[in-house]
Write a protein that holds these residues in place. Structure first.
Motif, PDB file in Angstrom:
ATOM      1  N   ALA A   1       5.849   3.801  -0.123  1.00  3.75           N
ATOM      2  CA  ALA A   1       5.581   4.238  -1.678  1.00  3.75           C
ATOM      3  C   ALA A   1       6.128   5.852  -1.699  1.00  3.75           C
ATOM      4  N   ASP A   2       6.630   5.882  -2.636  1.00  5.55           N
ATOM      5  CA  ASP A   2       7.664   7.384  -3.031  1.00  5.55           C
ATOM      6  C   ASP A   2       6.789   8.001  -4.149  1.00  5.55           C
ATOM      7  N   ARG A   3       5.909   7.468  -4.420  1.00  2.66           N
ATOM      8  CA  ARG A   3       5.018   8.172  -5.896  1.00  2.66           C
ATOM      9  C   ARG A   3       3.282   7.743  -5.388  1.00  2.66           C
ATOM     10  N   ALA A   4       2.847   8.454  -6.011  1.00  2.00           N
ATOM     11  CA  ALA A   4       1.199   8.589  -5.896  1.00  2.00           C
ATOM     12  C   ALA A   4       0.431   7.402  -6.391  1.00  2.00           C
ATOM     13  N   HIS A   5       0.909   6.931  -7.608  1.00  2.00           N
ATOM     14  CA  HIS A   5       0.126   5.765  -8.295  1.00  2.00           C
ATOM     15  C   HIS A   5       1.121   5.272  -9.347  1.00  2.00           C
ATOM     16  N   ALA A   6       1.111   3.646  -8.912  1.00  2.02           N
ATOM     17  CA  ALA A   6       2.323   2.991  -9.581  1.00  2.02           C
ATOM     18  C   ALA A   6       1.823   1.411  -9.464  1.00  2.02           C
ATOM     19  N   GLU A   7       2.102   0.879 -10.360  1.00  2.00           N
ATOM     20  CA  GLU A   7       2.184  -0.854 -10.124  1.00  2.00           C
ATOM     21  C   GLU A   7       3.645  -1.313  -9.619  1.00  2.00           C
ATOM     22  N   ILE A   8       3.666  -2.254  -8.750  1.00  2.00           N
ATOM     23  CA  ILE A   8       4.939  -2.704  -8.225  1.00  2.00           C
ATOM     24  C   ILE A   8       5.468  -3.725  -9.075  1.00  2.00           C
ATOM     25  N   ALA A   9       6.160  -3.493 -10.210  1.00  2.00           N
ATOM     26  CA  ALA A   9       7.016  -4.203 -11.136  1.00  2.00           C
ATOM     27  C   ALA A   9       7.873  -5.149 -10.663  1.00  2.00           C
TER      28      ALA A   9
ATOM     29  N   MET B   1      -0.511  -4.302  -2.156  1.00  2.00           N
ATOM     30  CA  MET B   1      -0.632  -5.608  -2.973  1.00  2.00           C
ATOM     31  C   MET B   1      -0.697  -5.228  -4.474  1.00  2.00           C
ATOM     32  N   GLY B   2       0.365  -5.163  -5.039  1.00  2.00           N
ATOM     33  CA  GLY B   2       0.458  -4.997  -6.431  1.00  2.00           C
ATOM     34  C   GLY B   2       0.542  -3.703  -6.769  1.00  2.00           C
ATOM     35  N   ARG B   3      -0.050  -2.703  -6.221  1.00  2.00           N
ATOM     36  CA  ARG B   3      -0.219  -1.234  -6.742  1.00  2.00           C
ATOM     37  C   ARG B   3      -0.011  -0.320  -5.481  1.00  2.00           C
ATOM     38  N   VAL B   4       0.394   0.752  -5.595  1.00  2.00           N
ATOM     39  CA  VAL B   4       0.629   1.883  -4.564  1.00  2.00           C
ATOM     40  C   VAL B   4      -0.395   2.884  -5.187  1.00  2.00           C
ATOM     41  N   ARG B   5      -1.258   3.481  -4.188  1.00  2.00           N
ATOM     42  CA  ARG B   5      -1.976   4.588  -4.397  1.00  2.00           C
ATOM     43  C   ARG B   5      -1.696   6.100  -3.854  1.00  2.00           C
ATOM     44  N   PHE B   6      -1.062   5.978  -3.029  1.00  2.00           N
ATOM     45  CA  PHE B   6      -0.592   7.370  -2.361  1.00  2.00           C
ATOM     46  C   PHE B   6       0.856   7.433  -2.040  1.00  2.00           C
ATOM     47  N   VAL B   7       1.350   8.531  -1.784  1.00  2.00           N
ATOM     48  CA  VAL B   7       2.999   8.828  -1.360  1.00  2.00           C
ATOM     49  C   VAL B   7       2.801   8.454   0.256  1.00  2.00           C
ATOM     50  N   GLY B   8       3.487   7.532   0.819  1.00  2.00           N
ATOM     51  CA  GLY B   8       3.414   7.133   1.982  1.00  2.00           C
ATOM     52  C   GLY B   8       2.735   5.746   2.314  1.00  2.00           C
ATOM     53  N   GLU B   9       2.054   5.265   1.126  1.00  2.00           N
ATOM     54  CA  GLU B   9       1.539   4.002   1.779  1.00  2.00           C
ATOM     55  C   GLU B   9       2.414   2.736   1.849  1.00  2.00           C
TER      56      GLU B   9
ATOM     57  N   ILE C   1      13.049  -2.517  -5.333  1.00  2.00           N
ATOM     58  CA  ILE C   1      11.738  -2.211  -5.702  1.00  2.00           C
ATOM     59  C   ILE C   1      11.651  -1.542  -6.946  1.00  2.00           C
ATOM     60  N   GLU C   2      10.909  -1.810  -8.051  1.00  2.00           N
ATOM     61  CA  GLU C   2      10.869  -1.025  -9.130  1.00  2.00           C
ATOM     62  C   GLU C   2       9.254  -0.967  -9.350  1.00  2.00           C
ATOM     63  N   TYR C   3       8.969   0.425  -9.838  1.00  2.00           N
ATOM     64  CA  TYR C   3       7.436   0.682 -10.137  1.00  2.00           C
ATOM     65  C   TYR C   3       7.433   0.936 -11.641  1.00  2.00           C
ATOM     66  N   ARG C   4       6.097   0.853 -11.867  1.00  2.00           N
ATOM     67  CA  ARG C   4       5.676   1.204 -13.282  1.00  2.00           C
ATOM     68  C   ARG C   4       4.559   2.123 -13.016  1.00  2.00           C
TER      69      ARG C   4
END
Length: 418
Positions: free
Chosen positions: A33-41, A95-103, A125-128
């Protein structure tokens, strides 16, 4: 003493995890993950899978289908009022969401490391994006973004040690009181070799041979078993040179389980060698503690009581040992080297959109030692005591040993003034 290990290492005969190779091995790269908090759209690995030399792309769905459980957390004791640690699912792959950069989001397996790394760039990959919180205070404020549905207010745990009423009574009769906050800042471990792993699976016996940097075979094997469901007698751990652990290498990491899955699914050994930047963002980090201490003294400078109100930022999931360190390990030595008749420690733990925290260099005990000594110095200067004499007046003496502290820990030996 003459050192015996250097000749082997300086002549190129050291064997770290990256030095292990076996016939027929594949290589893995991790999409993070390149962002701290997002849904995997959106997640589309079709271009990566069609690249020459790519053998598979694994995601959280594969780990779930394999029956892998949440990564472990060692806290199994009650908190304040008998509460249990609120432990969210810590997945092998997001699974469905990322919660920290580097996950870790996906693992790409290919014939060479270069092919795997190039194929990683082909994944669509696209994030919301979602609002993120990165500090304890932001995480627990009203209306803060929620990281996990089963952790309201992002507050994972509240723990206490000692006698709150006895401490309050001591403060009520104290001649002098002092209060100071010590920050034990979050940090990144930096071992000689970035974290790496090689997994072999023998279908005939069901046995896994895992090369990885570690500091304890028993703990590592127990964690691998708990998450994967593989009997520990079927897990062989092989390590020669580690290049430093200091707690950071004490836990089983998500990548190890993904490699177990890949080796079993593809029928070939699979190797992953992390980069230094990956280690900085994905290795469990250390500390992240804010320790507010208060000291009560009588007119002569004798310590009557000490209390701490501590806050711990344990990251997005809480690493294997992070919650244990932020509760038990920073409370068991809250009296430091001093005779203190009344002690009370309260710690609150919060989940944030940061890398999970676990053990690093003393695992909480240096943190509370620093906070206690900072408080002693602060009180001495605030109330006109010599800081050295104030310590001498309150040290536990050799004649006092073994010494049982006010929160039920026994010191069996020590000569603290010396």
């Amino acid at each position: 003493m003459i050192r015996r290990e250097d000749l082997r290492l300086i002549t190129g005969h050291g064997r770290y995890t990256a030095d292990w190779n076996v016939p027929g091995q594949l290589h893995a790269a991790i999409l993070r993950a390149d962002r701290a908090h997002a849904e995997i759209a959106k997640f589309d690995a079709s271009r990566a899978l069609s690249a020459p030399g790519v053998r598979a792309v694994l995601t959280g769905d594969d780990a779930r289908a394999a029956g892998f459980k949440s990564l472990p957390n060692v806290v199994n004791y009650p908190g304040k009022g008998g509460q249990e640690l609120r432990k969210p699912m810590h997945p092998v792959l997001a699974m469905g969401r990322v919660r920290f950069v580097g996950e870790p989001v996906a693992m790409i397996i290919a014939e060479t490391a270069a092919i795997a790394e190039d194929a990683r760039e082909l994944i669509d990959i696209e994030y919301r994006d979602l609002p993120a919180v990165v500090s304890f205070e932001d995480a627990v404020r009203d209306g803060a973004p929620q990281l996990h549905t089963n952790v309201p207010g992002n507050l994972a745990f509240e723990y206490e040690s000692g006698d709150e009423q006895a401490v309050a009574a001591a403060f009520a009769r104290a001649r002098y009181t002092s209060k100071v906050t010590a920050e034990s800042q979050r940090l990144v471990g930096n071992a000689l070799e970035p974290r790496s792993c090689l997994v072999q699976f023998d279908a005939a016996s069901g046995r896994y041979t895992i090369h990885c940097p570690l500091q304890g075979v028993g703990t590592m094997r127990n964690q691998l078993t708990a998450v994967s469901g593989v009997d520990k007698d079927k897990i062989v751990l092989a390590t020669q040179d580690v290049g430093g652990s200091f707690g950071v290498r004490g836990a089983a990491y998500p990548e190890y389980f993904a490699l177990m899955l890949a080796a079993r699914k593809l029928g070939r050994p699979v190797k992953w060698v992390g980069s230094r930047s990956e280690s900085f963002t994905s290795d469990f980090q250390g500390r992240g503690l804010s320790l507010t201490g208060e000291l009560a003294l009588d007119a002569e400078g004798k310590i009557l009581a000490i209390r701490f109100d501590d806050r711990a930022n344990i990251g997005a999931y809480g690493g294997a040992f992070g919650s244990f360190i932020a509760t038990r390990n920073i409370s068991i030595t809250a009296s430091g080297t001093y005779r203190i008749p009344a002690i009370y420690v309260r710690t609150r733990l919060a989940y944030t959109n940061t890398t999970p925290v676990s053990a690093y260099r003393g695992a909480g005990r240096p943190d509370i030692a620093y906070a206690v000594e900072r408080l002693i110095d602060y009180a001495a200067h605030e109330h006109g005591f010599d800081p050295i004499e104030l310590r001498r007046k309150n040290f536990i003496k050799p004649k006092d040993l073994p010494y049982k502290t006010a929160n039920a820990v026994t010191y069996d030996s020590g000569h603290f003034e010396a």
